[in-house]
Scaffold this motif. Structure first.
Motif, PDB file in Angstrom:
ATOM      1  N   VAL A   1       0.847  -1.190   0.000  1.00 25.22           N
ATOM      2  CA  VAL A   1       0.000   0.000   0.000  1.00 25.22           C
ATOM      3  C   VAL A   1       0.886   1.244   0.000  1.00 25.22           C
ATOM      4  CG1 VAL A   1      -1.823   1.287   1.175  1.00 25.22           C
ATOM      5  CG2 VAL A   1      -1.749  -1.218   1.364  1.00 25.22           C
ATOM      6  N   LEU A   2       0.584   2.166  -0.883  1.00 23.10           N
ATOM      7  CA  LEU A   2       1.196   3.496  -0.844  1.00 23.10           C
ATOM      8  C   LEU A   2       0.119   4.509  -0.516  1.00 23.10           C
ATOM      9  CD1 LEU A   2       3.300   5.754  -1.392  1.00 23.10           C
ATOM     10  CD2 LEU A   2       2.610   5.633  -3.814  1.00 23.10           C
ATOM     11  N   CYS A   3       0.301   5.242   0.569  1.00 21.34           N
ATOM     12  CA  CYS A   3      -0.565   6.368   0.890  1.00 21.34           C
ATOM     13  C   CYS A   3       0.210   7.638   0.571  1.00 21.34           C
ATOM     14  CB  CYS A   3      -0.991   6.337   2.357  1.00 21.34           C
ATOM     15  SG  CYS A   3      -2.090   4.970   2.768  1.00 21.34           S
ATOM     16  N   ALA A   4      -0.091   8.239  -0.570  1.00 19.75           N
ATOM     17  CA  ALA A   4       0.612   9.437  -1.035  1.00 19.75           C
ATOM     18  C   ALA A   4      -0.062  10.651  -0.418  1.00 19.75           C
ATOM     19  CB  ALA A   4       0.596   9.511  -2.554  1.00 19.75           C
ATOM     20  N   ASN A   5       0.453  11.059   0.723  1.00 21.77           N
ATOM     21  CA  ASN A   5      -0.173  12.100   1.524  1.00 21.77           C
ATOM     22  C   ASN A   5       0.635  13.388   1.594  1.00 21.77           C
ATOM     23  OD1 ASN A   5      -1.835  13.132   4.019  1.00 21.77           O
ATOM     24  ND2 ASN A   5       0.294  13.038   4.727  1.00 21.77           N
ATOM     25  N   ALA A   6       1.928  13.335   1.320  1.00 15.63           N
ATOM     26  CA  ALA A   6       2.789  14.504   1.520  1.00 15.63           C
ATOM     27  C   ALA A   6       2.256  15.727   0.788  1.00 15.63           C
ATOM     28  CB  ALA A   6       4.206  14.191   1.046  1.00 15.63           C
ATOM     29  N   GLY A   7       2.200  16.843   1.492  1.00 12.24           N
ATOM     30  CA  GLY A   7       1.704  18.069   0.872  1.00 12.24           C
ATOM     31  C   GLY A   7       2.057  19.296   1.692  1.00 12.24           C
ATOM     32  N   ILE A   8       2.161  20.411   1.024  1.00 10.43           N
ATOM     33  CA  ILE A   8       2.398  21.688   1.694  1.00 10.43           C
ATOM     34  C   ILE A   8       1.298  22.657   1.270  1.00 10.43           C
ATOM     35  CG2 ILE A   8       4.887  21.349   1.910  1.00 10.43           C
ATOM     36  CD1 ILE A   8       5.266  23.162  -0.518  1.00 10.43           C
ATOM     37  N   PHE A   9       1.019  23.644   2.106  1.00 12.95           N
ATOM     38  CA  PHE A   9      -0.085  24.556   1.800  1.00 12.95           C
ATOM     39  C   PHE A   9       0.229  25.990   2.212  1.00 12.95           C
ATOM     40  CE2 PHE A   9      -0.746  21.863   5.460  1.00 12.95           C
ATOM     41  CZ  PHE A   9      -0.945  22.744   6.501  1.00 12.95           C
ATOM     42  N   PRO A  10       1.320  26.556   1.691  1.00 10.03           N
ATOM     43  CA  PRO A  10       1.611  27.961   1.971  1.00 10.03           C
ATOM     44  C   PRO A  10       0.617  28.869   1.252  1.00 10.03           C
ATOM     45  CG  PRO A  10       3.101  27.149   0.307  1.00 10.03           C
ATOM     46  CD  PRO A  10       2.302  25.966   0.762  1.00 10.03           C
ATOM     47  N   SER A  11       0.332  29.998   1.849  1.00 10.79           N
ATOM     48  CA  SER A  11      -0.602  30.951   1.240  1.00 10.79           C
ATOM     49  C   SER A  11       0.160  31.957   0.379  1.00 10.79           C
ATOM     50  CB  SER A  11      -1.389  31.689   2.328  1.00 10.79           C
ATOM     51  OG  SER A  11      -2.280  32.632   1.757  1.00 10.79           O
ATOM     52  N   ALA A  12      -0.381  32.250  -0.795  1.00  8.33           N
ATOM     53  CA  ALA A  12       0.228  33.251  -1.675  1.00  8.33           C
ATOM     54  C   ALA A  12      -0.847  33.787  -2.611  1.00  8.33           C
ATOM     55  CB  ALA A  12       1.386  32.656  -2.475  1.00  8.33           C
ATOM     56  N   ARG A  13      -1.153  35.083  -2.474  1.00  8.84           N
ATOM     57  CA  ARG A  13      -2.105  35.713  -3.391  1.00  8.84           C
ATOM     58  C   ARG A  13      -1.478  35.814  -4.781  1.00  8.84           C
ATOM     59  NH1 ARG A  13      -7.399  37.685  -1.481  1.00  8.84           N
ATOM     60  NH2 ARG A  13      -7.315  37.378   0.784  1.00  8.84           N
ATOM     61  N   LEU A  14      -2.338  35.871  -5.784  1.00  5.67           N
ATOM     62  CA  LEU A  14      -1.857  35.849  -7.165  1.00  5.67           C
ATOM     63  C   LEU A  14      -0.833  36.932  -7.463  1.00  5.67           C
ATOM     64  CD1 LEU A  14      -5.123  35.064  -9.142  1.00  5.67           C
ATOM     65  CD2 LEU A  14      -3.087  33.636  -8.990  1.00  5.67           C
ATOM     66  N   GLU A  15      -1.116  38.161  -6.992  1.00 10.04           N
ATOM     67  CA  GLU A  15      -0.223  39.259  -7.336  1.00 10.04           C
ATOM     68  C   GLU A  15       1.142  39.146  -6.677  1.00 10.04           C
ATOM     69  OE1 GLU A  15      -2.880  40.577  -3.911  1.00 10.04           O
ATOM     70  OE2 GLU A  15      -3.088  39.503  -5.812  1.00 10.04           O
ATOM     71  N   ALA A  16       1.206  38.330  -5.607  1.00  7.88           N
ATOM     72  CA  ALA A  16       2.475  38.190  -4.877  1.00  7.88           C
ATOM     73  C   ALA A  16       3.145  36.841  -5.119  1.00  7.88           C
ATOM     74  CB  ALA A  16       2.234  38.383  -3.379  1.00  7.88           C
ATOM     75  N   MET A  17       2.463  35.922  -5.771  1.00  3.56           N
ATOM     76  CA  MET A  17       2.997  34.573  -5.959  1.00  3.56           C
ATOM     77  C   MET A  17       4.216  34.599  -6.877  1.00  3.56           C
ATOM     78  SD  MET A  17       1.107  31.190  -7.522  1.00  3.56           S
ATOM     79  CE  MET A  17      -0.360  31.474  -6.512  1.00  3.56           C
ATOM     80  N   THR A  18       5.296  34.004  -6.417  1.00  2.00           N
ATOM     81  CA  THR A  18       6.527  33.947  -7.197  1.00  2.00           C
ATOM     82  C   THR A  18       6.627  32.608  -7.926  1.00  2.00           C
ATOM     83  OG1 THR A  18       7.830  32.948  -5.416  1.00  2.00           O
ATOM     84  CG2 THR A  18       7.650  35.373  -5.437  1.00  2.00           C
ATOM     85  N   PRO A  19       7.481  32.527  -8.929  1.00  2.00           N
ATOM     86  CA  PRO A  19       7.709  31.230  -9.575  1.00  2.00           C
ATOM     87  C   PRO A  19       8.155  30.167  -8.576  1.00  2.00           C
ATOM     88  CG  PRO A  19       8.606  32.979 -10.936  1.00  2.00           C
ATOM     89  CD  PRO A  19       8.190  33.622  -9.646  1.00  2.00           C
TER      90      PRO A  19
END
Length: 259
Positions: free
Chosen positions: A87-105
């Protein structure tokens, strides 16, 4: 009664905290041997120590799923310690906040690298032992955010979670002949340690938006993942299960008030 998963080998990415930790604990409680994969050594050690008395063996590996070699090491370790991967439970994730106008590459790449690419790399690396197991199961932890709902500042996160669902549908067709299923669980608002700093008043406001009147527990997600990993779920593939206490059902605040 479901066929026991005791003795099976389970890999949980992002398993040292939050939902992943809950998934690891529920599988180990059911007797499965669990490899927890995470980036932070301290959190990994704490999780393994917490689960030491459970029926299944639990161990940790410090690795980053955004790195292909890290995923390959993950599989080698699971095979060495537990004889394979069922069984693989692919759970890894990050959730930083970034508004569109400030989101960087860099903001965009970091989220996609972990949440989407890391899931793909983990699946690819696990394919040989999953096929060898004869009852391979992949459970992806997605989210209602992106596939079903939106939240300001999380457009990149939502996109990554929606991409996961697009992936599993085609992957399910490719993997069907190998007796490997792949499904997704979509959590709603789940109470994890990451919410503790928000304050009880804020948490109560969040709970008030859920028809069941409470935030979800990590075990609510973990039990859904456990079911999808059973032999009895072998005819379910390419599907997504929403686990949110009915959070996405009301069409307005008025609908909640009418309850």
């Amino acid at each position: 009664m479901f066929t026991p998963v005791s003795g099976r080998s389970v890999v949980v990415t992002g398993g040292s905290k939050g939902i992943g930790r809950g998934i690891a604990r529920v599988f180990a409680s059911a007797g499965a041997n669990v490899l927890i994969v995470g980036r932070g050594a301290e959190a990994l050690d704490a999780a393994v120590k917490e689960m030491a008395a459970l029926p299944g063996e639990v161990s940790g590996l410090q690795a980053d799923v955004a790195d292909v070699q890290g995923c390959q090491e993950m599989v080698r370790t699971a095979v060495e310690r537990y004889g394979g991967v069922d069984v693989l439970c692919a759970n890894a994730g990050i959730f930083p906040s970034a508004r569109l106008e400030a989101m960087t590459p860099e903001d965009l790449e970091d989220v996609l690298a972990t949440n989407f690419k890391g899931m793909v790399y983990a699946v690819q690396a696990c394919l040989p032992p999953l096929q060898e197991s004869g009852h391979g199961r992949i459970v992806v932890v997605s989210s209602i955010t992106g596939p079903m709902t939106g939240y300001p500042g999380w457009s990149h996160y939502g996109a990554s979670k929606a991409a996961q669902l697009g992936f599993i549908r085609s992957a399910a067709m490719e993997l069907a002949g190998r007796r490997i299923t792949i499904n997704a669980v979509l959590p709603g608002n789940i109470r994890t340690e990451g919410l503790d700093d928000l304050g009880e008043d804020y948490l109560q406001q969040m709970a008030a938006t859920v028809p069941q009147g409470r935030l979800g527990h990590v075990d609510d997600i973990a039990h859904a993942a456990l079911f999808l990993a059973t032999d009895e779920a072998e005819y379910i593939t390419g599907q997504s299960i929403v686990v949110d206490g009915g959070q996405v059902l009301p069409e307005s605040l008025m609908a909640l008030q009418e309850m």
